[in-house]
Design a protein around this motif. Structure first.
Motif, PDB file in Angstrom:
ATOM      1  N   VAL A   1       0.844  -1.193   0.000  1.00 42.32           N
ATOM      2  CA  VAL A   1       0.000   0.000   0.000  1.00 42.32           C
ATOM      3  C   VAL A   1       0.884   1.250   0.000  1.00 42.32           C
ATOM      4  O   VAL A   1       0.621   2.213  -0.731  1.00 42.32           O
ATOM      5  CB  VAL A   1      -0.969  -0.004   1.205  1.00 42.32           C
ATOM      6  CG1 VAL A   1      -1.684   1.326   1.332  1.00 42.32           C
ATOM      7  CG2 VAL A   1      -1.975  -1.136   1.055  1.00 42.32           C
ATOM      8  N   ALA A   2       1.950   1.236   0.789  1.00 44.09           N
ATOM      9  CA  ALA A   2       2.859   2.386   0.834  1.00 44.09           C
ATOM     10  C   ALA A   2       3.493   2.648  -0.531  1.00 44.09           C
ATOM     11  O   ALA A   2       3.571   3.799  -0.979  1.00 44.09           O
ATOM     12  CB  ALA A   2       3.941   2.167   1.889  1.00 44.09           C
ATOM     13  N   SER A   3       3.932   1.586  -1.217  1.00 38.62           N
ATOM     14  CA  SER A   3       4.550   1.794  -2.522  1.00 38.62           C
ATOM     15  C   SER A   3       3.517   2.205  -3.572  1.00 38.62           C
ATOM     16  O   SER A   3       3.836   2.963  -4.490  1.00 38.62           O
ATOM     17  CB  SER A   3       5.353   0.564  -2.965  1.00 38.62           C
ATOM     18  OG  SER A   3       4.557  -0.580  -3.060  1.00 38.62           O
ATOM     19  N   LEU A   4       2.267   1.759  -3.431  1.00 38.10           N
ATOM     20  CA  LEU A   4       1.208   2.199  -4.340  1.00 38.10           C
ATOM     21  C   LEU A   4       0.948   3.692  -4.166  1.00 38.10           C
ATOM     22  O   LEU A   4       0.839   4.439  -5.140  1.00 38.10           O
ATOM     23  CB  LEU A   4      -0.073   1.395  -4.106  1.00 38.10           C
ATOM     24  CG  LEU A   4      -1.299   1.847  -4.905  1.00 38.10           C
ATOM     25  CD1 LEU A   4      -1.044   1.772  -6.405  1.00 38.10           C
ATOM     26  CD2 LEU A   4      -2.516   1.015  -4.520  1.00 38.10           C
ATOM     27  N   LYS A   5       0.862   4.145  -2.926  1.00 37.67           N
ATOM     28  CA  LYS A   5       0.661   5.575  -2.666  1.00 37.67           C
ATOM     29  C   LYS A   5       1.806   6.396  -3.248  1.00 37.67           C
ATOM     30  O   LYS A   5       1.581   7.431  -3.878  1.00 37.67           O
ATOM     31  CB  LYS A   5       0.556   5.829  -1.161  1.00 37.67           C
ATOM     32  CG  LYS A   5      -0.731   5.349  -0.544  1.00 37.67           C
ATOM     33  CD  LYS A   5      -0.712   5.610   0.956  1.00 37.67           C
ATOM     34  CE  LYS A   5      -1.957   5.128   1.631  1.00 37.67           C
ATOM     35  NZ  LYS A   5      -1.928   5.379   3.094  1.00 37.67           N
TER      36      LYS A   5
END
Length: 67
Positions: free
Chosen positions: A9-13
């Motif tokens: 999720v962090a890398s998607l954001k």
């Protein structure tokens, strides 16, 4: 092929922030997958392996890995 990290999720954001000049809030999100859920596949963290942006269609497409 070198081991690839799976998207979090962090890398998607972070990825969406990096492309904020190319995409807008009204872009559709598309996934390259079937609708029956026959298979669950990861999405790599590397945008060169998992992402396409089609500005004229106003969509962002994610491609899962078939590792």
């Amino acid at each position: 092929m070198a081991k690839q990290n799976i998207m979090t999720v962090a890398s998607l954001k972070k990825l969406l922030n990096e492309f904020e000049n190319e995409i807008s809030d009204d872009f559709q999100v598309w996934l390259s997958s079937d609708e029956e859920g026959n298979q669950f596949l990861p999405v790599y963290d590397n945008p060169k392996l998992c992402l396409a942006i089609e500005p004229e269609e106003k969509r962002i497409i994610f491609f899962p890995s078939h590792r």
